[in-house]
Write an enzyme that holds these catalytic residues in place. Structure first.
Site, PDB file in Angstrom:
ATOM      1  N   CYS A 145       4.226  -7.739  -5.637  1.00  0.00           N
ATOM      2  CA  CYS A 145       3.655  -7.261  -4.374  1.00  0.00           C
ATOM      3  C   CYS A 145       2.164  -7.550  -4.232  1.00  0.00           C
ATOM      4  O   CYS A 145       1.595  -7.363  -3.164  1.00  0.00           O
ATOM      5  CB  CYS A 145       3.890  -5.759  -4.234  1.00  0.00           C
ATOM      6  SG  CYS A 145       3.030  -4.846  -5.517  1.00  0.00           S
TER       7      CYS A 145
ATOM      8  N   CYS B 212       6.760  -1.100  -9.703  1.00  0.00           N
ATOM      9  CA  CYS B 212       5.449  -0.469  -9.529  1.00  0.00           C
ATOM     10  C   CYS B 212       5.011   0.222 -10.824  1.00  0.00           C
ATOM     11  O   CYS B 212       3.819   0.291 -11.119  1.00  0.00           O
ATOM     12  CB  CYS B 212       5.493   0.532  -8.395  1.00  0.00           C
ATOM     13  SG  CYS B 212       6.295  -0.116  -6.918  1.00  0.00           S
TER      14      CYS B 212
HETATM   15  S1  FES Z   1       4.790  -1.969  -3.949  1.00  0.00           S
HETATM   16 FE1  FES Z   1       3.101  -2.766  -5.040  1.00  0.00          FE
HETATM   17  S2  FES Z   1       2.818  -1.372  -6.646  1.00  0.00           S
HETATM   18 FE2  FES Z   1       4.427  -0.566  -5.524  1.00  0.00          FE
END
Ligand code: FES
Length: 128
Positions: free
Chosen positions: A33, A102
């Site tokens: 992400c 995450c």
């Molecule tokens: S979506 Fe990036 S750390 Fe959770």
């Protein structure tokens, strides 16, 4: 979608901040992400006596970093090295499957910080 423990650590994260004279500081990014987490460690006699974090991440990243820092505080470097993101997620009562990545941020940052410290001391970095 998040349980009460996750929400508590997200809304009241423990150990947020920085340690200006930390013995190790690393920032890691998530390939999934692009979010980042920074970890600061103070180490005395092979033990983590203080830890702080800052994250540019989602609720799960904040909750995971909060829980992970709580779990390694007071631990030896060997004990902290063994902490897995699965243990952090379990301690949080479980993260949604899609959000497990995450919690990898905190685990990775802790391990990199430990190895940064080891290298500073002239020791070989640990691998898996
Ligand atoms: S979506 Fe990036 S750390 Fe959770």
């Amino acid at each position: 979608m998040y349980n009460d423990i996750v929400m508590d650590h997200f809304q009241h994260p423990r150990n947020v901040g920085e340690i200006p004279d930390a013995d190790a500081v690393v920032e890691v990014g998530s390939p999934e992400c692009g979010d980042t987490t920074k970890i600061y460690l103070t180490i005395r006699d092979n033990r983590i006596v203080d830890v702080k974090f800052q994250t540019l991440g989602c609720a799960a990243a904040i909750a995971s970093s909060s829980m992970a820092t709580e779990m390694i505080k007071g631990k030896t470097l060997e004990e902290a090295w063994k902490l897995t993101n699965r243990q952090v997620s379990d301690a949080l009562g479980g993260l949604p499957e899609k959000k497990l990545h995450c919690s990898v941020l905190a685990e990775g940052a802790i391990r990199e910080a430990i190895n940064q410290y080891r290298k500073k001391k002239g020791l070989l970095p640990w691998t898996e």
